[in-house]
Design a protein around this motif. Sequence first.
Motif, PDB file in Angstrom:
ATOM      1  N   ALA A 177     -10.205  -2.710  -4.292  1.00 30.94           N
ATOM      2  CA  ALA A 177     -10.928  -1.647  -4.723  1.00 30.94           C
ATOM      3  C   ALA A 177     -11.462  -0.895  -3.287  1.00 30.94           C
ATOM      4  CB  ALA A 177     -12.089  -2.392  -5.247  1.00 30.94           C
ATOM      5  N   GLN A 178     -12.458  -2.008  -2.028  1.00 35.21           N
ATOM      6  CA  GLN A 178     -12.669  -1.824  -1.677  1.00 35.21           C
ATOM      7  C   GLN A 178     -11.969  -0.680   0.230  1.00 35.21           C
ATOM      8  OE1 GLN A 178     -14.693  -4.899   0.411  1.00 35.21           O
ATOM      9  NE2 GLN A 178     -16.474  -4.956  -0.852  1.00 35.21           N
ATOM     10  N   LYS A 179     -10.771  -0.961  -0.464  1.00 25.42           N
ATOM     11  CA  LYS A 179     -10.009  -0.613   0.613  1.00 25.42           C
ATOM     12  C   LYS A 179      -8.791   0.003   0.192  1.00 25.42           C
ATOM     13  CE  LYS A 179     -12.769  -3.764   3.590  1.00 25.42           C
ATOM     14  NZ  LYS A 179     -12.263  -4.665   4.729  1.00 25.42           N
ATOM     15  N   PRO A 180      -8.864   0.507  -0.455  1.00 23.02           N
ATOM     16  CA  PRO A 180      -7.863   1.144  -0.924  1.00 23.02           C
ATOM     17  C   PRO A 180      -6.261   2.077   0.036  1.00 23.02           C
ATOM     18  CG  PRO A 180      -8.916   3.075  -1.394  1.00 23.02           C
ATOM     19  CD  PRO A 180      -9.470   1.881  -1.136  1.00 23.02           C
ATOM     20  N   TYR A 181      -6.739   2.286   1.337  1.00 21.95           N
ATOM     21  CA  TYR A 181      -5.945   2.533   2.454  1.00 21.95           C
ATOM     22  C   TYR A 181      -4.976   1.435   2.661  1.00 21.95           C
ATOM     23  CZ  TYR A 181      -8.151   6.836   1.794  1.00 21.95           C
ATOM     24  OH  TYR A 181      -8.270   8.266   0.747  1.00 21.95           O
ATOM     25  N   ARG A 182      -5.622  -0.316   2.645  1.00 19.04           N
ATOM     26  CA  ARG A 182      -4.933  -1.051   3.210  1.00 19.04           C
ATOM     27  C   ARG A 182      -3.644  -1.373   2.553  1.00 19.04           C
ATOM     28  NH1 ARG A 182      -4.655  -3.459   8.109  1.00 19.04           N
ATOM     29  NH2 ARG A 182      -7.041  -3.182   9.173  1.00 19.04           N
ATOM     30  N   LYS A 183      -3.981  -1.202   1.458  1.00 18.05           N
ATOM     31  CA  LYS A 183      -2.566  -1.978   0.169  1.00 18.05           C
ATOM     32  C   LYS A 183      -1.338   0.192   0.628  1.00 18.05           C
ATOM     33  CE  LYS A 183      -1.475   0.473  -4.710  1.00 18.05           C
ATOM     34  NZ  LYS A 183      -1.427   1.458  -4.481  1.00 18.05           N
ATOM     35  N   THR A 184      -2.124   1.262   0.567  1.00 16.67           N
ATOM     36  CA  THR A 184      -0.959   2.188   0.951  1.00 16.67           C
ATOM     37  C   THR A 184       0.086   1.486   2.297  1.00 16.67           C
ATOM     38  OG1 THR A 184      -2.905   3.620   0.243  1.00 16.67           O
ATOM     39  CG2 THR A 184      -0.652   4.146   1.987  1.00 16.67           C
ATOM     40  N   MET A 185      -0.915   1.345   3.762  1.00  8.31           N
ATOM     41  CA  MET A 185      -0.565   0.779   4.755  1.00  8.31           C
ATOM     42  C   MET A 185       0.228  -0.228   4.413  1.00  8.31           C
ATOM     43  SD  MET A 185      -2.871   0.039   7.970  1.00  8.31           S
ATOM     44  CE  MET A 185      -1.883  -0.300   9.246  1.00  8.31           C
ATOM     45  N   MET A 186       0.416  -1.552   3.909  1.00 12.47           N
ATOM     46  CA  MET A 186       1.693  -1.776   3.215  1.00 12.47           C
ATOM     47  C   MET A 186       2.325  -1.818   2.272  1.00 12.47           C
ATOM     48  SD  MET A 186      -0.634  -5.322   2.570  1.00 12.47           S
ATOM     49  CE  MET A 186      -2.611  -4.698   1.703  1.00 12.47           C
ATOM     50  N   ASN A 187       2.154  -0.883   1.567  1.00 11.20           N
ATOM     51  CA  ASN A 187       3.157   0.054   1.664  1.00 11.20           C
ATOM     52  C   ASN A 187       4.259   0.705   2.046  1.00 11.20           C
ATOM     53  OD1 ASN A 187       1.123   0.153  -1.848  1.00 11.20           O
ATOM     54  ND2 ASN A 187       2.808  -1.479  -1.757  1.00 11.20           N
ATOM     55  N   MET A 188       3.344   1.472   3.128  1.00 12.60           N
ATOM     56  CA  MET A 188       4.276   2.216   3.919  1.00 12.60           C
ATOM     57  C   MET A 188       5.411   1.304   4.806  1.00 12.60           C
ATOM     58  SD  MET A 188       3.694   5.280   4.000  1.00 12.60           S
ATOM     59  CE  MET A 188       4.694   6.202   5.421  1.00 12.60           C
ATOM     60  N   PHE A 189       4.895   0.021   4.869  1.00 15.38           N
ATOM     61  CA  PHE A 189       6.201  -1.223   5.358  1.00 15.38           C
ATOM     62  C   PHE A 189       6.926  -2.221   4.744  1.00 15.38           C
ATOM     63  CE2 PHE A 189       2.062  -1.415   9.188  1.00 15.38           C
ATOM     64  CZ  PHE A 189       2.916  -0.900   9.526  1.00 15.38           C
ATOM     65  N   GLY A 190       6.901  -1.394   3.347  1.00 12.12           N
ATOM     66  CA  GLY A 190       7.905  -2.087   2.590  1.00 12.12           C
ATOM     67  C   GLY A 190       7.092  -2.674   1.450  1.00 12.12           C
ATOM     68  N   ALA A 191       5.755  -3.064   1.341  1.00 12.17           N
ATOM     69  CA  ALA A 191       5.997  -4.598   1.323  1.00 12.17           C
ATOM     70  C   ALA A 191       5.590  -4.358  -0.888  1.00 12.17           C
ATOM     71  CB  ALA A 191       4.953  -5.242   1.907  1.00 12.17           C
ATOM     72  N   GLN A 192       5.356  -4.929  -1.259  1.00 14.38           N
ATOM     73  CA  GLN A 192       4.599  -5.103  -2.748  1.00 14.38           C
ATOM     74  C   GLN A 192       3.437  -5.832  -2.454  1.00 14.38           C
ATOM     75  OE1 GLN A 192       6.765  -6.295  -6.099  1.00 14.38           O
ATOM     76  NE2 GLN A 192       9.014  -6.087  -5.639  1.00 14.38           N
ATOM     77  N   VAL A 193       2.917  -4.994  -3.597  1.00 14.29           N
ATOM     78  CA  VAL A 193       0.759  -5.304  -3.514  1.00 14.29           C
ATOM     79  C   VAL A 193       0.663  -5.537  -4.766  1.00 14.29           C
ATOM     80  CG1 VAL A 193      -1.153  -5.192  -2.473  1.00 14.29           C
ATOM     81  CG2 VAL A 193       0.672  -4.280  -0.686  1.00 14.29           C
ATOM     82  N   HIS A 194      -0.224  -6.550  -5.361  1.00 15.98           N
ATOM     83  CA  HIS A 194      -0.553  -6.489  -6.703  1.00 15.98           C
ATOM     84  C   HIS A 194      -1.996  -7.330  -6.369  1.00 15.98           C
ATOM     85  CE1 HIS A 194       3.440  -7.185  -8.153  1.00 15.98           C
ATOM     86  NE2 HIS A 194       3.604  -7.527  -7.378  1.00 15.98           N
ATOM     87  N   PRO A 195      -3.445  -6.739  -6.706  1.00 18.15           N
ATOM     88  CA  PRO A 195      -4.206  -6.681  -7.048  1.00 18.15           C
ATOM     89  C   PRO A 195      -5.054  -8.292  -7.550  1.00 18.15           C
ATOM     90  CG  PRO A 195      -4.397  -5.115  -8.751  1.00 18.15           C
ATOM     91  CD  PRO A 195      -2.889  -5.077  -7.693  1.00 18.15           C
ATOM     92  N   SER A 196      -5.496  -9.230  -7.282  1.00 20.91           N
ATOM     93  CA  SER A 196      -5.653 -10.708  -7.658  1.00 20.91           C
ATOM     94  C   SER A 196      -7.168 -11.102  -8.142  1.00 20.91           C
ATOM     95  CB  SER A 196      -4.991 -11.202  -6.674  1.00 20.91           C
ATOM     96  OG  SER A 196      -5.537 -12.616  -6.773  1.00 20.91           O
ATOM     97  N   PRO A 197      -7.120 -11.541  -9.359  1.00 23.56           N
ATOM     98  CA  PRO A 197      -6.466 -11.977  -9.906  1.00 23.56           C
ATOM     99  C   PRO A 197      -5.869 -11.164 -11.420  1.00 23.56           C
ATOM    100  CG  PRO A 197      -8.584 -12.621 -11.203  1.00 23.56           C
ATOM    101  CD  PRO A 197      -8.668 -11.759  -9.733  1.00 23.56           C
TER     102      PRO A 197
END
Length: 466
Positions: A177-197
Amino acid sequence: MASGNSESREEFMGVKVMLGEDELPKYYYNIKPDLPGKLAPPLDPRDNSPAPQAAFEAFFTREGSRQEFSDEPRIAIPEEVREAYYRFGRPTPLYRAKRLEAYLKTPAKIYYKREDLNPCGSHKPNTAIPQAYYGMKQGLEAFTTETGAGQWGTALAYATMLFGLKCIVFMVGSSYAQKPYRKTMMNMFGAQVHPSPSDKTQFGRSILAKDPHSPGSLGIAISEAIETRMGMENARYSLGSVLNHVLMHQTVIGQETMLQFEKIGEAPDQLIACVGGGSNFAGFTFPFIGEKLKGKGEYAETEFVAVEPEAVPSLTKGEFRYDFGDSAGTTPLLKMHTLGKDNTPPKIYAGGLRYHGMAPLVSHLAAEKVISARAVTEPEVFEAASIFSKTEGIIPAPESSHAIKAAIDSALACRRSGESKVIAFNLSGHGLLDLGGYDDYLERGVNALSVRAQTVAHARAPKGNR
Ligand SMILES: *Cc1c(COP(=O)(O)O)cnc(C)c1O
């Protein structure tokens, strides 16, 4: 503006110590054979017998597991990995913080190692790259992992991209929630990202059933990543800190730093780094600690300071005992300083330091009094980040700012005593994706950072979820 005249430029801009491509380390340094006392082995939780290497191979790559148990003093870095290091910016420069020194009016010299300059923005690719490489060599197709603030997930996403593997990341919910752009970076490198839990795993669903608003924790995310790996044939789980082999990969930082100090004819009196799971601290200090333990004169008096958040005080207030690395209790037991696997640390901006345990190697060195530890508060850390940004012109990660705070304190102590110590800290990452946190601080002041009182009480509270 000083130009041309190198002495005045040095006064104005500080000093930058570079290394050449051929000076990139060829080996990882393994501190294990040089340790005082014996490192407690990992245990199988079923019967408390020493966990064999095979137990690690179920989770991690074969080569990573082999290194975990290795007593070799050094392990060769594969040529492809050295090339990847070179490509993303190793060797990294060592800077002297002349402008910070002037601001503090200190006779101390302050140096910092720049691990913020690569495409991921932290030290974490130093281990993500060899882990992905070993996975590729082993014929794996995918990695699963957890990430706190997002730097580790970004690093593994980057490394798996380089070597053609899939990557599934469970990201601690509060950071997601605090760092949405980190998720974007991971997605840009091709990774799948899930918020946990998440609802993707049984363990995640069990946490959500108890607390639908759980902020998550590294321990929970690790359990989700492991559960996901166990459901996949040709995958392994990858960890970005804590384990021996991970710390070993990070020793490229300290080996370079030592060479850089030799080049300028200085020796650090104090080495400082922040600690979450302990990997950047270990990477920065272990090559020096090794020399000290071998009785090498130059570093005989060098001090090593690990800095952690007061909100997550595993080294300064945790118990030194066997505990699980994850919240579900799936990993082998590790002997470490821990707040307890069920402790969900309070939300802090330095998400990368929100882990209940500490690397067994770092814990061991703390117990043997080879290194010391201190805890600092979030408002102090943000103030240090602000001073550093305004003097050195680099916005540091909130995690790294824990080290900056300790370095500033040490330099101010020199101002009082008149000592001209050489202080060096590891700038483990930049804060360009932490601007939300810095904005809260600038707009609302330290009161926005209200975790302090709540956290200390919480950290001292008996184990158990909140
Ligand atoms: C992850 C992270 C840390 C903490 O992890 P360690 O394993 O203790 O190094 C510190 N700084 C940054 C920038 C990080 O990304």
